[in-house]
Design a protein around this motif. Sequence first.
Motif, PDB file in Angstrom:
ATOM      1  N   HIS A 152      19.592  70.724  60.461  1.00 20.69           N
ATOM      2  CA  HIS A 152      20.109  70.686  59.094  1.00 20.69           C
ATOM      3  C   HIS A 152      19.045  71.046  58.058  1.00 20.69           C
ATOM      4  CE1 HIS A 152      22.988  68.124  61.341  1.00 20.69           C
ATOM      5  NE2 HIS A 152      23.848  68.816  60.633  1.00 20.69           N
ATOM      6  N   VAL A 153      17.794  70.744  58.366  1.00 19.19           N
ATOM      7  CA  VAL A 153      16.704  71.142  57.465  1.00 19.19           C
ATOM      8  C   VAL A 153      16.516  72.655  57.527  1.00 19.19           C
ATOM      9  CG1 VAL A 153      14.262  70.848  56.907  1.00 19.19           C
ATOM     10  CG2 VAL A 153      15.586  68.912  57.780  1.00 19.19           C
ATOM     11  N   ALA A 154      16.538  73.197  58.738  1.00 19.72           N
ATOM     12  CA  ALA A 154      16.407  74.644  58.894  1.00 19.72           C
ATOM     13  C   ALA A 154      17.533  75.381  58.184  1.00 19.72           C
ATOM     14  CB  ALA A 154      16.395  75.012  60.382  1.00 19.72           C
ATOM     15  N   MET A 155      18.750  74.894  58.350  1.00 16.17           N
ATOM     16  CA  MET A 155      19.885  75.554  57.717  1.00 16.17           C
ATOM     17  C   MET A 155      19.823  75.445  56.201  1.00 16.17           C
ATOM     18  SD  MET A 155      21.334  76.998  60.173  1.00 16.17           S
ATOM     19  CE  MET A 155      22.870  77.587  59.466  1.00 16.17           C
ATOM     20  N   ASP A 156      19.302  74.349  55.691  1.00 13.72           N
ATOM     21  CA  ASP A 156      19.112  74.193  54.247  1.00 13.72           C
ATOM     22  C   ASP A 156      18.193  75.300  53.728  1.00 13.72           C
ATOM     23  OD1 ASP A 156      18.899  73.183  51.649  1.00 13.72           O
ATOM     24  OD2 ASP A 156      17.336  71.754  52.199  1.00 13.72           O
ATOM     25  N   LEU A 157      17.082  75.531  54.415  1.00 16.14           N
ATOM     26  CA  LEU A 157      16.151  76.585  53.990  1.00 16.14           C
ATOM     27  C   LEU A 157      16.793  77.963  54.089  1.00 16.14           C
ATOM     28  CD1 LEU A 157      12.864  75.338  55.692  1.00 16.14           C
ATOM     29  CD2 LEU A 157      13.390  75.296  53.262  1.00 16.14           C
ATOM     30  N   LEU A 158      17.497  78.212  55.173  1.00 17.57           N
ATOM     31  CA  LEU A 158      18.103  79.524  55.393  1.00 17.57           C
ATOM     32  C   LEU A 158      19.254  79.799  54.433  1.00 17.57           C
ATOM     33  CD1 LEU A 158      18.071  79.406  59.285  1.00 17.57           C
ATOM     34  CD2 LEU A 158      16.907  81.151  57.918  1.00 17.57           C
ATOM     35  N   LEU A 159      20.078  78.789  54.168  1.00 15.39           N
ATOM     36  CA  LEU A 159      21.291  78.990  53.370  1.00 15.39           C
ATOM     37  C   LEU A 159      21.041  78.959  51.864  1.00 15.39           C
ATOM     38  CD1 LEU A 159      23.773  76.786  55.441  1.00 15.39           C
ATOM     39  CD2 LEU A 159      23.685  79.283  55.370  1.00 15.39           C
ATOM     40  N   THR A 160      19.989  78.260  51.435  1.00 18.53           N
ATOM     41  CA  THR A 160      19.744  78.140  49.992  1.00 18.53           C
ATOM     42  C   THR A 160      18.573  78.974  49.505  1.00 18.53           C
ATOM     43  OG1 THR A 160      18.208  76.264  50.140  1.00 18.53           O
ATOM     44  CG2 THR A 160      20.590  75.758  50.105  1.00 18.53           C
ATOM     45  N   GLY A 161      17.620  79.286  50.397  1.00 20.60           N
ATOM     46  CA  GLY A 161      16.425  80.014  49.975  1.00 20.60           C
ATOM     47  C   GLY A 161      15.458  79.167  49.187  1.00 20.60           C
ATOM     48  N   ARG A 162      15.613  77.847  49.227  1.00 17.88           N
ATOM     49  CA  ARG A 162      14.769  76.967  48.410  1.00 17.88           C
ATOM     50  C   ARG A 162      13.328  76.945  48.914  1.00 17.88           C
ATOM     51  NH1 ARG A 162      13.112  72.071  50.390  1.00 17.88           N
ATOM     52  NH2 ARG A 162      14.138  71.202  52.234  1.00 17.88           N
ATOM     53  N   TRP A 163      12.435  76.421  48.093  1.00 16.39           N
ATOM     54  CA  TRP A 163      11.028  76.303  48.435  1.00 16.39           C
ATOM     55  C   TRP A 163      10.757  74.971  49.132  1.00 16.39           C
ATOM     56  CZ3 TRP A 163       7.496  80.126  47.984  1.00 16.39           C
ATOM     57  CH2 TRP A 163       7.850  81.234  47.204  1.00 16.39           C
ATOM     58  N   MET A 164       9.870  74.998  50.104  1.00 14.07           N
ATOM     59  CA  MET A 164       9.398  73.795  50.783  1.00 14.07           C
ATOM     60  C   MET A 164       7.887  73.720  50.603  1.00 14.07           C
ATOM     61  SD  MET A 164       9.514  72.884  54.888  1.00 14.07           S
ATOM     62  CE  MET A 164      11.180  72.216  54.933  1.00 14.07           C
ATOM     63  N   GLU A 168       6.065  68.582  52.730  1.00 15.46           N
ATOM     64  CA  GLU A 168       7.376  68.491  53.382  1.00 15.46           C
ATOM     65  C   GLU A 168       7.357  69.232  54.712  1.00 15.46           C
ATOM     66  OE1 GLU A 168      12.152  69.401  52.843  1.00 15.46           O
ATOM     67  OE2 GLU A 168      10.758  70.039  51.254  1.00 15.46           O
ATOM     68  N   ALA A 169       6.712  70.395  54.738  1.00 18.50           N
ATOM     69  CA  ALA A 169       6.618  71.154  55.981  1.00 18.50           C
ATOM     70  C   ALA A 169       5.905  70.338  57.056  1.00 18.50           C
ATOM     71  CB  ALA A 169       5.872  72.467  55.740  1.00 18.50           C
ATOM     72  N   HIS A 170       4.888  69.611  56.662  1.00 17.23           N
ATOM     73  CA  HIS A 170       4.180  68.745  57.610  1.00 17.23           C
ATOM     74  C   HIS A 170       5.063  67.584  58.061  1.00 17.23           C
ATOM     75  CE1 HIS A 170       1.223  65.504  58.690  1.00 17.23           C
ATOM     76  NE2 HIS A 170       0.747  66.506  59.401  1.00 17.23           N
ATOM     77  N   ARG A 171       5.816  67.035  57.138  1.00 18.07           N
ATOM     78  CA  ARG A 171       6.692  65.907  57.474  1.00 18.07           C
ATOM     79  C   ARG A 171       7.721  66.286  58.533  1.00 18.07           C
ATOM     80  NH1 ARG A 171       8.135  64.869  52.659  1.00 18.07           N
ATOM     81  NH2 ARG A 171      10.323  65.477  52.566  1.00 18.07           N
ATOM     82  N   TRP A 172       8.205  67.520  58.475  1.00 17.69           N
ATOM     83  CA  TRP A 172       9.196  67.977  59.451  1.00 17.69           C
ATOM     84  C   TRP A 172       8.546  68.547  60.712  1.00 17.69           C
ATOM     85  CZ3 TRP A 172      13.369  65.663  58.589  1.00 17.69           C
ATOM     86  CH2 TRP A 172      13.932  65.558  57.317  1.00 17.69           C
TER      87      TRP A 172
END
Length: 260
Positions: A152-164, A168-172
């Motif tokens: 769901h985190v991956a799809m959030d990035l792919l579907l919205t194009g938002r910045w991480m 946060e990248a380390h947390r995941w």
Amino acid sequence: MSEVITTRREGAILEVTLDRPKANAIDLATSRLMGLTFQSFRDDPDLRVAIVKTAGDKFFSAGWDLKAAAAGDAVDGDYGVGGFAGLQELRDLNKPVIACVNGMAVGGGFELALSCDLIYAADHSTFALPEIRAGTLADAATVKLPKRIPYHVAMDLLLTGRWMDAEEAHRWGLVNEVLPREKLEDRVWATARLLAAGPPLVYAAIKEVARKAEAMEFQDAMNWITKRKFRTVDELYASDDNQEGFRAFAEKRDPVWKGR
């Protein structure tokens, strides 16, 4: 290799630097140069570890060069050996590669980092897949990202194009470690030296098994290992290094790895 791609060698370590102002974007010619560089690294028996970094601290890489595309570079053009940025589809690369991310990793730049085995990031670094906003597919990220972090985190990035951001990248678990920018390269080089001193045949086996077992049932992969059907596993089990590890343990000394 060129002013765009420079390399530095220390023993068994190869540092590859992309320097293409202003955003370290990658056009077809640059991708082909990167492919030749990583192919040479793969095929050089004296090299054991690669570091991938870029010049400056604003952009790690903006990915695909949209200006070059507008001038005629085809998105489906000849990226060269290894596919986009030379790493994405490079066959039989069974040596560790470390990404040193200092700045924004965007689109194909994000995918370049994903092509590496370890990712270290400066604390100001950010990640994004903005392809969705341009009406196109972040192809490699769509394949790889849901396998690296929660779906769901991956799809959030792919579907919205938002910045991480880096934290946060380390947390995941996408990034191994986040460091102040002035400490980033020292940490990356310390890891590279640690790996360069390790058993190269074991690294090769780890990378091949991890890569190919992804598409296999667990028991099938284990059977392949036991029966030495993976080329790198067969080479490891038949090697002097394999016996050297046992001898060094019995003799209470550090092993001397020769890669054979």
